[in-house]
Write a protein that holds these residues in place. Structure first.
Motif, short mmCIF file in Angstrom:
data_model
loop_
_atom_site.label_atom_id
_atom_site.label_comp_id
_atom_site.label_asym_id
_atom_site.label_seq_id
_atom_site.Cartn_x
_atom_site.Cartn_y
_atom_site.Cartn_z
N UNK A 217 0.83 -1.21 0.00
CA UNK A 217 0.00 0.00 0.00
C UNK A 217 0.87 1.26 0.00
N UNK A 218 0.27 2.36 -0.34
CA UNK A 218 0.96 3.65 -0.40
C UNK A 218 0.51 4.55 0.75
N UNK A 219 1.27 5.61 0.96
CA UNK A 219 0.88 6.59 1.97
C UNK A 219 -0.49 7.17 1.67
N UNK A 220 -0.82 7.29 0.38
CA UNK A 220 -2.14 7.80 0.00
C UNK A 220 -3.25 6.90 0.51
N UNK A 221 -3.01 5.59 0.53
CA UNK A 221 -4.01 4.66 1.07
C UNK A 221 -4.23 4.89 2.56
N UNK A 222 -3.16 5.22 3.24
CA UNK A 222 -3.25 5.51 4.68
C UNK A 222 -4.06 6.78 4.91
N UNK A 223 -3.79 7.81 4.13
CA UNK A 223 -4.43 9.11 4.35
C UNK A 223 -5.93 9.06 4.06
N UNK A 224 -6.36 8.12 3.24
CA UNK A 224 -7.80 7.99 2.97
C UNK A 224 -8.58 7.67 4.25
N UNK A 225 -7.91 7.06 5.23
CA UNK A 225 -8.60 6.66 6.44
C UNK A 225 -8.88 7.82 7.38
N UNK A 226 -8.22 8.94 7.15
CA UNK A 226 -8.42 10.10 8.02
C UNK A 226 -9.87 10.57 7.97
N UNK A 227 -10.43 10.63 6.79
CA UNK A 227 -11.81 11.09 6.63
C UNK A 227 -12.77 10.17 7.37
N UNK A 228 -12.53 8.86 7.30
CA UNK A 228 -13.40 7.91 7.98
C UNK A 228 -13.32 8.10 9.49
N UNK A 229 -12.12 8.37 10.01
CA UNK A 229 -11.97 8.58 11.45
C UNK A 229 -12.62 9.88 11.90
N UNK A 230 -12.50 10.92 11.09
CA UNK A 230 -13.09 12.21 11.46
C UNK A 230 -14.61 12.10 11.63
N UNK A 231 -15.23 11.24 10.85
CA UNK A 231 -16.69 11.07 10.93
C UNK A 231 -17.11 10.57 12.31
N UNK A 232 -16.29 9.72 12.93
CA UNK A 232 -16.63 9.16 14.23
C UNK A 232 -15.95 9.83 15.40
N UNK A 233 -15.37 11.03 15.19
CA UNK A 233 -14.65 11.77 16.24
C UNK A 233 -13.49 10.96 16.79
N UNK A 234 -12.82 10.20 15.92
CA UNK A 234 -11.70 9.38 16.36
C UNK A 234 -10.44 9.69 15.55
N UNK A 235 -10.28 10.95 15.16
CA UNK A 235 -9.05 11.42 14.50
C UNK A 235 -8.34 12.36 15.48
N UNK A 236 -7.04 12.14 15.67
CA UNK A 236 -6.30 12.88 16.68
C UNK A 236 -4.99 13.41 16.10
N UNK A 237 -4.52 14.52 16.67
CA UNK A 237 -3.26 15.13 16.23
C UNK A 237 -2.23 14.94 17.33
N UNK A 238 -1.14 14.26 17.00
CA UNK A 238 -0.04 14.09 17.94
C UNK A 238 1.20 14.74 17.38
N UNK A 239 2.36 14.09 17.59
CA UNK A 239 3.59 14.58 17.00
C UNK A 239 4.55 13.40 16.83
N UNK A 240 5.77 13.67 16.44
CA UNK A 240 6.75 12.60 16.19
C UNK A 240 7.88 12.62 17.21
N UNK A 241 7.65 13.26 18.36
CA UNK A 241 8.71 13.37 19.37
C UNK A 241 9.03 12.01 19.98
N UNK A 242 10.26 11.89 20.48
CA UNK A 242 10.67 10.70 21.20
C UNK A 242 11.47 9.73 20.38
N UNK A 243 12.05 8.75 21.07
CA UNK A 243 12.85 7.72 20.41
C UNK A 243 12.00 6.74 19.63
#
Length: 586
Positions: A217-243
């Motif tokens: 799969x491609x990164x584009x396939x991953x990003x398609x899931x964001x819209x589905x998560x937003x519909x159910x209030x289960x999309x979150x913003x984090x960061x890439x900090x840490x080991x």
């Protein structure tokens, strides 16, 4: 005279009888000729009908081959015409006189993709005499969840061996190497290249070399899931900090007995909590402290504290210091934000910069009652349609995320960066039961990492004498139940360091014990979780048949269409547009 008259009458009757018999024979002959002609006509019609059926069925397979060869031919909605009155040829490429074919393809059934990608191919064969045949094949795209093991690249110098037992389908686009120590494959094995030293392997269902190449799969396939998560209030913003094995966002699956029946297997009993400390990744994932373990807030003990956990940083307390506590059998470590760290009390906002995110929707009264003693009902995100009607079975995180807990439900967790296994991830019902009620997909845009933290790996408490490796979890082994898909690798953090004998895997001395994974592992490049020296984990992987039959929601597919059910369709009054409309629910 009377006798002679009688004789003359009999001769007249004989003539009539002869004429009648002649007429009857003629009628029978004509009937036989007509019957023979009718039988011949029926035979020719049956033969022509058989040819039409063959033409239609061949069209189904040709269309399936076409959409597998060119993904652009398969529409997102409606239907596409692949053949429009095309001339049909025989095996010698000679046109079949008076025969034409129409083929169509398009998505049918539930077309959202939540349950997979399904479609229908329709073929209509007609001739110049007005005869027609309509056939339909359901098709579906294979989910990556069907694989127990999948790689695009086997990496450098990595072999199957050491008595590996691989259950479930295996595919790689690279060469498969079998070490002299042997490996057993219990299901199908396919490689786009070859098998090196196959004599060292046991292939219960054989193997295929130089097979099809299946793209990851491609990164584009991953990003398609964001819209589905937003519909159910289960999309979150984090960061890439840490080991590599740390994250600032943590999701904990929670199963709650809402109806008081003594189990957590009902459809609406699955929830999750989301914790964030955006500037403190080591705390969130209970990483090994850089200095003495005595300063760790994640680790402590219950000894002489009235059954309440006390972090090492809070010692001396209760008649002993932190060193005594970390040697006691009641020693434990917990991820950041865990209730136990705060005396078993749910703490929405703590002193480590961490917060539990509130659920923005209404709280069910049954949940409020069930969690009254804990006080976290407003912080439990429902993972069921009854309590979260817009939930699509997808959780999406921008950045890294750590996972743990008990899952009740069917969900795919997707993250743009690493997904970290911070503690055990198990189903509410053991997957060995075959009920298929729980299913987890773990879809990472980078790596899926089993953290080398104070929970998963044995630790050396600094300043403690004696100074052995000690286990700070409830079990020495790690458990992952779900299908792992990493666009890079599935690995264990620092798999090549630490003890090689502190935690046995079953009866065999090992470093971090067993890694029990039930589901499947799909990764771009094969990663390592341990070494033959005993460092890291010993693999104990099992295949979950439910993942192939009922994959996680919106889980990526290989793009390859396989055959489904076959249908004969009544050609009378057939209309292709109306037919596809009927096959697709509103």
């Amino acid at each position: 005279m009377a006798a002679r008259d009688h004789v003359h009458d009999e001769r007249g009757i004989a003539l009539v009888v002869v004429l009648l018999i002649a007429l009857a024979v003629t009628a029978v002959s004509l009937g036989a000729n007509m019957l023979s002609s009718s039988t011949s006509m029926i035979g020719r019609y049956s033969e022509r009908l058989s040819v039409l059926e063959t033409v239609a069925e061949a069209g189904l397979e040709e269309a399936r081959s076409a959409i597998n060869g060119n993904k652009a031919l398969y529409p997102d909605s409606g239907y596409a015409t692949l053949e429009d009155g095309a001339v049909v040829t025989d095996v010698d490429d000679n046109p079949l006189a008076g025969m034409r074919r129409y083929t169509y393809v398009g998505p049918t059934g539930i077309t959202s993709g939540q349950y997979g990608v399904f479609g229908s191919i329709v073929a209509v064969a007609v001739d110049d005499f007005g005869n027609s045949v309509v056939r339909r094949h359901e098709v579906f795209q294979e989910s990556f969840a069907k694989y127990a093991y999948f790689t695009d690249s086997e990496g450098s110098g990595i072999w199957f061996g050491g008595g590996d037992q691989i259950f479930g389908p295996v595919h790689t686009n690279d060469q498969i190497k079998i070490h002299s120590t042997g490996a057993t494959f219990h299901a199908t094995v396919e490689t786009a290249r070859d098998v090196y030293q196959p004599e060292n392997g046991t292939f219960k269902r054989g193997y295929t070399e130089w097979g099809r190449h299946i793209s990851m799969p491609k990164t584009a396939d991953l990003m398609k899931l964001k819209v589905q998560a937003q519909a159910g209030n289960t999309a979150f913003v984090g960061n890439t900090a840490g080991g590599h094995g740390a994250a600032t966002t943590r999701i904990e699956f929670v199963a709650v007995d809402l109806n008081g029946d003594g189990d957590v297997s009902d459809d609406d009993e699955g929830f999750m909590r989301v914790y964030q400390a955006l500037a403190n990744p080591d705390w969130v994932t209970a990483e090994h402290p850089g200095g003495s373990m005595g300063v760790s807030l994640n680790c402590g003990d219950f000894l002489n504290h009235g059954g309440t956990f006390v972090p090492a940083v809070a010692h001396p307390s209760g008649g002993h210091d932190w060193k005594t506590g970390l040697l006691d059998p009641s020693r434990r470590c917990y991820p950041g934000g865990h209730d136990s760290i705060f005396g078993g009390v749910f703490t929405p906002v703590d002193g480590q910069g961490g917060v539990w995110l509130p659920w923005p929707g209404p709280v069910d009264p049954a949940l409020q009652a069930a969690r009254a003693a804990i006080g976290d009902a407003q912080y439990l995100f429902p993972m069921s349609r009854r309590l979260n009607p817009s939930f699509k079975g997808v959780v999406f995180v921008e950045g890294k995320v750590a996972l743990s807990g008990v899952l009740r439900g069917r969900v795919t967790v997707a993250a743009t960066d690493d997904i970290v296994v911070v503690d055990d991830i198990t189903y509410s019902v053991d997957p060995g039961a075959g009920t298929c009620i729980d299913m987890l997909g773990i879809f990472s845009g980078d790596d899926v990492v089993v953290s080398d933290n104070t929970i998963n790996a044995p630790s050396l408490p600094g300043g403690v004498s004696p100074n052995p490796y000690l286990t700070f979890d409830d079990t020495k082994d790690e458990f992952i139940q779900g299908v792992v898909l990493a666009l890079q690798t599935f690995t264990a953090e620092n798999y090549n360091s630490g003890s090689n004998s502190a935690e046995a895997c079953e009866a065999k001395p090992w470093g971090r014990g067993c890694l029990y994974l039930t589901g499947g592992v799909i990764q771009s490049t094969r990663g390592a979780v341990g070494l033959t020296s005993g460092r890291g984990y010993m693999k104990r992987y099992a295949y979950d048949q439910c993942a192939a039959a009922e994959p996680p929601p919106y889980f990526p597919t290989t793009g390859h269409f396989s055959r489904g059910r076959f249908y004969e369709v009544d050609p009378v009054g057939f209309d292709i547009a109306e037919y596809y409309r009927l096959l697709t629910p509103p």
